[in-house]
Each structure stands twice: as C-alpha cells, then as structure tokens.
Write a protein that holds these residues in place. Sequence first.
Motif, PDB file in Angstrom:
ATOM      1  N   PHE A 123       0.556  -1.067   0.012  1.00 44.50           N
ATOM      2  CA  PHE A 123       0.008  -0.073  -0.142  1.00 44.50           C
ATOM      3  C   PHE A 123       0.520   1.534  -0.017  1.00 44.50           C
ATOM      4  O   PHE A 123       0.672   2.289  -0.765  1.00 44.50           O
ATOM      5  N   TRP A 124       2.280   1.427   0.823  1.00 45.48           N
ATOM      6  CA  TRP A 124       2.826   2.732   1.116  1.00 45.48           C
ATOM      7  C   TRP A 124       3.552   2.869   0.071  1.00 45.48           C
ATOM      8  O   TRP A 124       4.658   3.643  -0.309  1.00 45.48           O
ATOM      9  N   ILE A 125       3.880   1.063  -0.773  1.00 49.98           N
ATOM     10  CA  ILE A 125       5.147   1.605  -1.935  1.00 49.98           C
ATOM     11  C   ILE A 125       3.564   2.686  -3.089  1.00 49.98           C
ATOM     12  O   ILE A 125       2.697   1.554  -3.266  1.00 49.98           O
ATOM     13  N   SER A 126       4.368   3.218  -4.345  1.00 48.78           N
ATOM     14  CA  SER A 126       4.079   3.970  -4.959  1.00 48.78           C
ATOM     15  C   SER A 126       2.992   2.834  -6.495  1.00 48.78           C
ATOM     16  O   SER A 126       3.341   1.127  -6.394  1.00 48.78           O
ATOM     17  N   PHE A 127       1.780   3.259  -6.026  1.00 47.40           N
ATOM     18  CA  PHE A 127       0.756   1.937  -6.853  1.00 47.40           C
ATOM     19  C   PHE A 127       1.895   2.035  -8.730  1.00 47.40           C
ATOM     20  O   PHE A 127       1.808   0.955  -8.668  1.00 47.40           O
ATOM     21  N   LEU A 128       2.007   3.186  -8.816  1.00 45.00           N
ATOM     22  CA  LEU A 128       2.222   3.383 -10.554  1.00 45.00           C
ATOM     23  C   LEU A 128       3.290   2.405 -10.619  1.00 45.00           C
ATOM     24  O   LEU A 128       3.338   1.914 -11.336  1.00 45.00           O
TER      25      LEU A 128
ATOM     26  N   SER B  64       7.020  17.307  -5.526  1.00 43.82           N
ATOM     27  CA  SER B  64       5.497  16.138  -4.913  1.00 43.82           C
ATOM     28  C   SER B  64       5.702  16.242  -3.427  1.00 43.82           C
ATOM     29  O   SER B  64       4.651  15.737  -2.570  1.00 43.82           O
ATOM     30  N   PHE B  65       6.854  16.650  -2.927  1.00 47.30           N
ATOM     31  CA  PHE B  65       7.046  16.856  -1.347  1.00 47.30           C
ATOM     32  C   PHE B  65       6.437  17.912  -0.693  1.00 47.30           C
ATOM     33  O   PHE B  65       5.648  17.917  -0.250  1.00 47.30           O
ATOM     34  N   ARG B  66       6.557  19.104  -1.490  1.00 47.40           N
ATOM     35  CA  ARG B  66       5.246  20.127  -1.019  1.00 47.40           C
ATOM     36  C   ARG B  66       4.483  19.765  -1.279  1.00 47.40           C
ATOM     37  O   ARG B  66       3.493  20.511  -0.551  1.00 47.40           O
ATOM     38  N   THR B 202       1.368  10.314   1.869  1.00 44.56           N
ATOM     39  CA  THR B 202       1.329   9.067   0.999  1.00 44.56           C
ATOM     40  C   THR B 202       0.802   8.649  -0.246  1.00 44.56           C
ATOM     41  O   THR B 202       0.799   8.474  -1.614  1.00 44.56           O
ATOM     42  N   LEU B 203      -0.321   9.464   0.093  1.00 37.84           N
ATOM     43  CA  LEU B 203      -1.257   9.198  -0.736  1.00 37.84           C
ATOM     44  C   LEU B 203      -0.831  10.427  -1.824  1.00 37.84           C
ATOM     45  O   LEU B 203      -1.404   9.786  -2.808  1.00 37.84           O
ATOM     46  N   SER B 204      -0.900  11.510  -1.418  1.00 29.88           N
ATOM     47  CA  SER B 204      -0.798  12.402  -2.461  1.00 29.88           C
ATOM     48  C   SER B 204       0.862  12.005  -2.858  1.00 29.88           C
ATOM     49  O   SER B 204       0.477  12.382  -4.093  1.00 29.88           O
ATOM     50  N   LEU B 205       1.294  11.674  -2.177  1.00 20.24           N
ATOM     51  CA  LEU B 205       3.070  11.386  -3.124  1.00 20.24           C
ATOM     52  C   LEU B 205       2.869  10.243  -4.743  1.00 20.24           C
ATOM     53  O   LEU B 205       3.151   9.872  -5.532  1.00 20.24           O
ATOM     54  N   ASP B 206       1.205   9.451  -4.015  1.00 15.30           N
ATOM     55  CA  ASP B 206       0.856   8.696  -5.191  1.00 15.30           C
ATOM     56  C   ASP B 206       0.644   8.515  -6.346  1.00 15.30           C
ATOM     57  O   ASP B 206       0.412   8.194  -7.014  1.00 15.30           O
ATOM     58  N   ASP B 207      -0.206   9.728  -6.126  1.00 12.90           N
ATOM     59  CA  ASP B 207      -1.696   9.854  -7.090  1.00 12.90           C
ATOM     60  C   ASP B 207      -1.057  10.058  -8.118  1.00 12.90           C
ATOM     61  O   ASP B 207       0.044  11.191  -8.662  1.00 12.90           O
ATOM     62  N   LEU B 208      -1.112   9.689  -9.333  1.00  4.80           N
ATOM     63  CA  LEU B 208      -1.006  10.075 -10.499  1.00  4.80           C
ATOM     64  C   LEU B 208      -2.084  10.558 -11.894  1.00  4.80           C
ATOM     65  O   LEU B 208      -1.995  11.809 -12.216  1.00  4.80           O
ATOM     66  N   VAL B 209      -2.876   9.637 -11.258  1.00  2.00           N
ATOM     67  CA  VAL B 209      -4.357  10.391 -12.197  1.00  2.00           C
ATOM     68  C   VAL B 209      -4.742  11.830 -12.064  1.00  2.00           C
ATOM     69  O   VAL B 209      -5.622  12.669 -12.949  1.00  2.00           O
ATOM     70  N   ILE B 210      -5.516  12.265 -10.810  1.00  2.00           N
ATOM     71  CA  ILE B 210      -5.937  13.893 -10.545  1.00  2.00           C
ATOM     72  C   ILE B 210      -4.914  14.284  -9.827  1.00  2.00           C
ATOM     73  O   ILE B 210      -5.670  15.452 -11.580  1.00  2.00           O
ATOM     74  N   MET B 224       3.752  11.808 -12.342  1.00  2.00           N
ATOM     75  CA  MET B 224       3.294  12.136 -13.699  1.00  2.00           C
ATOM     76  C   MET B 224       5.004  11.987 -14.738  1.00  2.00           C
ATOM     77  O   MET B 224       4.519  11.664 -16.015  1.00  2.00           O
ATOM     78  N   TYR B 225       5.965  12.096 -13.685  1.00  2.00           N
ATOM     79  CA  TYR B 225       7.005  12.245 -14.728  1.00  2.00           C
ATOM     80  C   TYR B 225       7.589  11.181 -15.072  1.00  2.00           C
ATOM     81  O   TYR B 225       8.042  10.068 -15.800  1.00  2.00           O
TER      82      TYR B 225
END
Lengths: 297, 267
Positions: A123-128, B64-66, B202-210, B224-225
């Motif tokens: 979960f904590w590792i990037s989905f992508l 992303s971190f900001r 983590t969710l924010s760091l992870d998000d691509l689509v939104i 995105m990169y």
Amino acid sequence: MASLIKKDTLWRHITVLVPYLWLLVFFLLPFGIILKISLAEPVLAQPPFSPTFDETGALSVNTDNFAFLFRDKLYALTYLKSVLMAAAATICCLLLGFPIAYGIARSDPRTRSLLLLLIVLPFWISFLLRVYAWMGLLGNYGVINNFLMWLGITAQPIQILYTDFAIFLGLAYSYLPFMILPLYATLERMDLDLVDAAMDLGASRTTAFWDITWPLARAGVIAGCMLVFIPAMGEYVIPYLLGGPDALLIGRVLFDEFYVNRDWPLASAVAIMLLVLLVVPIVVLQRNQARDEEQAI
Amino acid sequence: MRKQSRFILSVLAFGYAFLYLPLLSVIFYSFNDSRLATVWGGFSTRWYGELFRNEQILDATFLSFRIAATSATLATIFGTMAGLMLVRFGRFRGRTLFSGMITAPLVMPEVITGLSLLLLFVTFQQWFGWPGQRGFSTITIAHTTFSMAYVAVIVRSRLSQMDQSLEEAAMDLGCRPARVVFDITLPLIVPAMVSGWLLAFTLSLDDLVIASFVSGPGSNTLPMYIFSKVKLGVTPDVNALASLFILIVTVTLFTAWFLTNRRARKV
C-alpha cells in the motif's frame, strides 16, 4: 457566562462549517459542473464546450452526448468489458484473499502482526511503481518469458504484456490487499469454537465452512468485493501500461476522449454513465458498513 | 493455537510470493548494468547515481513533496474536524449529506474525481479569474479533498472506541466544551492524527491520475514524470527509483512495527 457559551457555539460552527463548505465546493459542486458540461455541445473554443445559456439567455440543453453513448456499440462494449474485467479481478481476489485472510487470522499473534504488515506494505509503495514492476515480469524478454524459454517450454516468447490477461493480473495484484484487510477484520472477530462445535456435532469441514464461517464473514466479503470492484471499474493506469493499444476500458476511454479528442462534453457524459453504473455498488458498500458498525457496538 | 491446514499454508505462500516477486525482480534488475532493462549486463550501481544527476527527477520530487506535505497537513486539520463532528456533535442539519460526502471520495474512481475537479477549476477561472495557472495550488486542493476522507475515517474510528468519561468529567467540573476538545480530546487522538497525516502524505505522493487532470503545463509531479517515462517501456533508472522507494518504505514500516511490538511486550 452567556458570552462564553456564545463563543463556544461560534467555535462549534467553525468546526462544522469549514470541512462542510470545503466538501460542498470541491466535491459536490464539481459533479454539478460535470453534469452541466455533459449537456453542452462541443465547440472549437477555449474551453471547448457551449455555454448552458446561449446569447439570447435561453437554456440550451443537448442530450446528443448521451444518445451517442447509447447508439454507438463501441461504448456499450467498453462498459461491458470494464464490468467483466473488474468482476473477474474481484472474484480472483476473493478466491485468493479469503484463505489468506483466514490463515492470517488463525496464526499466532506475533506471526499475525508480521503477516499483516507484509499485506499493508505494498500500500505504501507507489501504485504506479507496483504496476510498472509487472511490465518487467511480463514483457516478451521479461522474467517470466526468459524463465519459460530457459526451461525449454517455449522457443518463442509468449505475448503476455499488452494483452487483456495482463490487465487482469495487474488488477488482481493491485487490489488484493483491499480484499484481504476487510476479510481479515471480520474473520478475526469470529469465534472459532462455533466451527469446532459444528464439527463435533458431525458437520463435515465443507458444511461447517458454508454454514458457519461464510455467513459470519459476509460483511467482510461484501466490503472487500466492493472495495476491489468500484475502483477497478474506473482504472486508468493498469490498462494503459499493461494492456494493448486496443484495450478499451472505460477509464482510459474517458481520459482519451478528454485529452486526445478534446471532446469535453462527451468525456463528461462518459463519466456520468460510469457514475450511474457505480451507484448500486457504492450504496451496497455504505449500507454494509453502516450495518457492520451497528453490530460491532 | 491450532495447526493450519496444508491448503491454507500453501495459499499463504502463493499469495505472499504473488505480492512480493514483482518487487524483488525490480530490485534485482535495478543493479543491472545493461541499458536494455531485461538483459543482464553485469552488476552495477550506476543507475542510482544517474537518478541524483537527473534534474527533472529532482524537480518533480521536490514539487511532489511540497504538495504532499501541504495537502496532508490541510487534510489532517479538516479530516479531524469532520471526524469530531460526526462522532461528538450528535445530529445536525445536513448530517446525512455530510457523511455521504466524506465517505464517497474513498471509493470514487480517480478519473471521475480528476475530471470533475479540472472542470471546476476551469469554470472558476471563467467566473473569478482564479486559478490563473494550474499547478501546485490546484493539485494541493485536489489531494486535500480526497485524503481528508481517509483522515476522517481514522479519527472517527479512534473517537468512537474512546471512553467519553474523561470528557464528561471535565465538563462536570465546569470546563467549556471548546477547552475540553483542546485539552482532552485532541491530545488523546494525536496518534490517529499522525497516522492520518502519514497516510494522506503517501496518498498524495502516490497519485498520478488526479494530478494529471488538475495540473497545468510545466508542473510535473514525480508520478507524472515516471508515467511519461514508463509509457514507452521498462527503463533502468526507473528500476533504481522504484527500488529506492521500496527500500525507504520497508525500512520505515519495519522500524515502526519493531518499536510498537517492543512497547507492547513491555506493557
């Protein structure tokens, strides 16, 4: 004293109003706007859709986008394929997730916390990046094909990446933890003596499972299935990276309609139709959670 | 403890292998010297070095971190407020609508959230001239909106498990409700707020689509990169990046697990 109480109600109002307004503006209002744009006409302008009220001030509503979705077989097929794909992934997650959740719930406490940690970790590792990992495994010269060729099972690499099967694998892999965690939560609460009692009274292992374990785990099964099915329906990254160029799933069609064809009204209509399809599973999930909470208290 | 059946044990083994083999293979290939990501060309750590020389990756990571830190902080504040009002404020007008709005983002497909927020920002720009440019601020707003739902769930479950007697005692002794919240309730739910913040981050760091929907030209987040690179196939420097991610997450989670386990055993 009266002023103190007034101050407290003021504070209370702030606590209620801030998150409430935030969600109204950034969650509910956007759906109204999607609905509005789905009823507009695409035009060559910036932004590329016609205004809701034309120059004379008359309301202009255009239902062509929805009519088009119903007429064009391609969209019906896309919706159907998305449902089937998401359902297949959900069933696979359930078949694999149930015994795993059961095994975790029945292991001794220290192993259990380690096993749970290992379920949560991805979960904590990037989905992508986790989806990306499958590209390396499934490619024509990826780990799996290299292994099969080394074993001599096949001389030519088998095409796995960029097929529907790869999408299915990716969905099942990415959403498996969403199935295991709610199942674990209900199975862990279950009283094992019930199963023992049933078997003492002569029930077979299978009967005991279907008559005792399965009904007691129902809330977890429903929650897990919905938590896999709903996001899998709108998935964009997995079909894009693992599927072929013709892998038409609804999330990807929406994205392409928007960015490639720049047809904002049609993309909005596609989104509305996806939402309509998901209303039933979302309501089932919320009801199930509410009932489960009541029982837990 | 009863013994596990052989069937359960083999499914467990298969399940964990299924979850971890892809990650292990990425780590293995990140040490591959060859530019062709799937042909073994000898051991090397050069892709890790290239990561830190790649300006685009560094810029995207910084952005992303900001975004993650800002949106996680906002989401923790709003999510805690939402959790408080759902558990402690009893019935109020519009409660059903609110609890629907706070749980819906948890399951809403990302494409719908992303598209609807982008259309909102475009409309706002027509009406108010804001936001002039889409980037940091719009992505932060989008991330705050969906991650406050997660924080609210965590805070809510902590609050409903909590004994109310401390709060009632304070009220009986004449403490004002607002003081009760700040002096008693909030300190007790700090652990829930911390885990909520971490999850939101983590969710924010992870998000691509939104993020892809609501960002404008020129502002690329890290996902995105990465996506723009891996669209074309497997590349060795992304292998190295993924391995770093896996390493950081694993070390952090195992440390937390070890510390809580040790504390639990002492008690």
